[in-house]
Design an enzyme around this catalytic site. Structure first.
Site, mmCIF file in Angstrom:
data_model
loop_
_atom_site.group_PDB
_atom_site.id
_atom_site.type_symbol
_atom_site.label_atom_id
_atom_site.label_comp_id
_atom_site.label_asym_id
_atom_site.label_seq_id
_atom_site.Cartn_x
_atom_site.Cartn_y
_atom_site.Cartn_z
ATOM 1 N N ARG A 173 -14.038 54.632 -6.092
ATOM 2 C CA ARG A 173 -14.783 55.703 -6.735
ATOM 3 C C ARG A 173 -15.145 56.775 -5.707
ATOM 4 O O ARG A 173 -15.559 56.444 -4.596
ATOM 5 C CB ARG A 173 -16.086 55.189 -7.352
ATOM 6 C CG ARG A 173 -15.947 54.120 -8.410
ATOM 7 C CD ARG A 173 -17.332 53.621 -8.802
ATOM 8 N NE ARG A 173 -17.281 52.397 -9.604
ATOM 9 C CZ ARG A 173 -18.323 51.566 -9.711
ATOM 10 N NH1 ARG A 173 -19.451 51.816 -9.061
ATOM 11 N NH2 ARG A 173 -18.197 50.467 -10.451
ATOM 12 N N HIS A 189 -17.292 50.441 -3.610
ATOM 13 C CA HIS A 189 -16.297 51.223 -4.339
ATOM 14 C C HIS A 189 -16.027 52.550 -3.631
ATOM 15 O O HIS A 189 -14.918 53.084 -3.696
ATOM 16 C CB HIS A 189 -16.776 51.490 -5.765
ATOM 17 C CG HIS A 189 -16.851 50.268 -6.618
ATOM 18 N ND1 HIS A 189 -15.746 49.705 -7.217
ATOM 19 C CD2 HIS A 189 -17.899 49.489 -6.976
ATOM 20 C CE1 HIS A 189 -16.111 48.642 -7.914
ATOM 21 N NE2 HIS A 189 -17.415 48.485 -7.772
ATOM 22 N N ASP A 196 -14.247 45.517 -9.312
ATOM 23 C CA ASP A 196 -14.978 44.810 -10.365
ATOM 24 C C ASP A 196 -13.989 44.053 -11.236
ATOM 25 O O ASP A 196 -12.999 44.620 -11.710
ATOM 26 C CB ASP A 196 -15.775 45.797 -11.225
ATOM 27 C CG ASP A 196 -16.967 46.377 -10.493
ATOM 28 O OD1 ASP A 196 -17.320 45.854 -9.415
ATOM 29 O OD2 ASP A 196 -17.547 47.367 -10.996
ATOM 30 N N TYR A 223 -27.144 38.286 -10.375
ATOM 31 C CA TYR A 223 -27.492 39.430 -9.529
ATOM 32 C C TYR A 223 -27.702 40.629 -10.456
ATOM 33 O O TYR A 223 -26.914 40.832 -11.388
ATOM 34 C CB TYR A 223 -26.374 39.722 -8.526
ATOM 35 C CG TYR A 223 -26.716 40.824 -7.548
ATOM 36 C CD1 TYR A 223 -27.491 40.558 -6.428
ATOM 37 C CD2 TYR A 223 -26.261 42.132 -7.753
ATOM 38 C CE1 TYR A 223 -27.807 41.558 -5.529
ATOM 39 C CE2 TYR A 223 -26.571 43.140 -6.862
ATOM 40 C CZ TYR A 223 -27.358 42.857 -5.753
ATOM 41 O OH TYR A 223 -27.674 43.857 -4.867
ATOM 42 N N HIS A 226 -25.007 42.599 -12.843
ATOM 43 C CA HIS A 226 -23.693 41.964 -12.683
ATOM 44 C C HIS A 226 -23.482 40.762 -13.593
ATOM 45 O O HIS A 226 -22.688 39.880 -13.275
ATOM 46 C CB HIS A 226 -23.484 41.572 -11.215
ATOM 47 C CG HIS A 226 -23.264 42.738 -10.309
ATOM 48 N ND1 HIS A 226 -24.271 43.595 -9.960
ATOM 49 C CD2 HIS A 226 -22.134 43.202 -9.704
ATOM 50 C CE1 HIS A 226 -23.798 44.536 -9.161
ATOM 51 N NE2 HIS A 226 -22.516 44.334 -9.002
ATOM 52 N N ASP A 228 -22.133 41.058 -16.485
ATOM 53 C CA ASP A 228 -20.952 41.337 -17.307
ATOM 54 C C ASP A 228 -19.690 41.549 -16.483
ATOM 55 O O ASP A 228 -18.664 41.995 -16.989
ATOM 56 C CB ASP A 228 -21.203 42.570 -18.184
ATOM 57 C CG ASP A 228 -21.478 43.831 -17.367
ATOM 58 O OD1 ASP A 228 -21.646 43.731 -16.128
ATOM 59 O OD2 ASP A 228 -21.539 44.916 -17.980
ATOM 60 N N HIS A 229 -19.730 41.215 -15.193
ATOM 61 C CA HIS A 229 -18.542 41.296 -14.350
ATOM 62 C C HIS A 229 -18.839 40.618 -13.011
ATOM 63 O O HIS A 229 -19.977 40.286 -12.708
ATOM 64 C CB HIS A 229 -18.120 42.751 -14.110
ATOM 65 C CG HIS A 229 -19.068 43.540 -13.239
ATOM 66 N ND1 HIS A 229 -20.263 44.057 -13.695
ATOM 67 C CD2 HIS A 229 -18.987 43.894 -11.924
ATOM 68 C CE1 HIS A 229 -20.879 44.704 -12.725
ATOM 69 N NE2 HIS A 229 -20.126 44.612 -11.625
ATOM 70 N N HIS A 231 -18.167 41.371 -8.937
ATOM 71 C CA HIS A 231 -17.774 42.399 -7.971
ATOM 72 C C HIS A 231 -17.378 41.748 -6.661
ATOM 73 O O HIS A 231 -18.056 40.836 -6.175
ATOM 74 C CB HIS A 231 -18.942 43.359 -7.722
ATOM 75 C CG HIS A 231 -18.766 44.228 -6.521
ATOM 76 N ND1 HIS A 231 -18.157 45.461 -6.579
ATOM 77 C CD2 HIS A 231 -19.105 44.034 -5.218
ATOM 78 C CE1 HIS A 231 -18.135 46.001 -5.369
ATOM 79 N NE2 HIS A 231 -18.701 45.146 -4.520
#
Length: 245
Positions: A173, A189, A196, A223, A226, A228-229, A231
């Site tokens: 990103r 990122h 992710d 955490y 986080h 839903d994914h 990292h």
């Protein structure tokens, strides 16, 4: 049409890799032939060797450093690189002697595309922000290289998980892209190595497995932000309390 050829090339690579795995114990009698347009090794590499060919090997073995370790990409074939070679050889059913020769190289050739990315991941997956890799915390070339190393780590992790698909929702990103999604101001990122992961396997399974593949930054369920994914990144510590990490 280019996409079709790329898919065809990946299919051939997968067939070649399967064949090489099936022929464990067959002695390679010739130097490794160039299998694609990425990189060709010209000599057998063992502990004590040094040079760009060692560094290229280390990039592709970045996902085999062992638990809570990171493999240096310094072009020096030391004990850590030898151990990574052994882990890679074991993963693919090769003679695990810690020496990178024709069988090891041919397996790597089957695992990489012409742009040096591993066959199961692409630069496009690692950058949905812009086409230039610019605007982040490091130069565009550094961000792109960091993403490449992360892809090789993910390739090793994918193998360890049973060659299952690993789904990526976000990679590199720029500052503007990071701000748009509410990313942390120091997010990995921005450096190109942050990734992710979503979908299946479970977030906890991904976080737990990542500990063995050179990721110094693992954030997952439990955490903040986080659940839903999962990292993963190069540096920054581990925290996935719901997963025992």
């Amino acid at each position: 049409m280019r996409t079709a050829f790329r898919r065809f090339g990946r299919a051939l690579a997968a067939c070649a890799l399967a064949a090489s795995t099936a022929l464990v114990g067959v002695v390679a009698t010739s130097s490794p032939a160039q299998a694609d347009g990425c990189y060709t090794w010209g000599r057998t590499l063992a502990q004590g060797a040094a040079g760009e060919d060692v560094r290229q090997l280390q990039i592709r073995l970045a996902g085999y450093p062992g638990y809570n370790a990171v493999l240096g990409l310094d072009g020096a074939f030391g004990p850590a690189t030898r151990s990574a070679v052994i882990r890679f050889q074991q993963a693919y059913g090769l003679s695990a002697d810690g020496v990178a020769g024709p069988q090891t190289f041919n397996t790597l050739y089957a695992l990489q595309d012409d742009d040096c990315t591993p066959v199961n991941f692409t630069y496009a997956e690692l950058n949905r922000c812009n086409s230039t890799w610019s605007g982040g915390a490091v130069s565009a070339s550094t961000a792109r290289f960091n993403a490449l190393v992360s892809m090789w780590k993910l390739q090793a992790m994918r193998k360890a998980l049973g060659s299952v698909s690993i789904n990526i929702s976000s990679g590199f990103r720029s500052y503007s892209c990071n701000s748009a999604v509410g990313g942390a101001s120091n997010s990995r990122h921005l450096y190109g190595d942050g990734v992710d992961l979503v979908g299946s396997p479970s977030f906890c399974r991904l976080a737990q497995q990542a500990r063995y593949h050179g990721f110094g930054n693992i954030l997952g369920p439990g955490y903040p932000g986080h659940n839903d994914h999962t990292h993963v990144g190069a540096v920054g510590g581990w925290s996935a309390p719901s997963c025992g990490i």
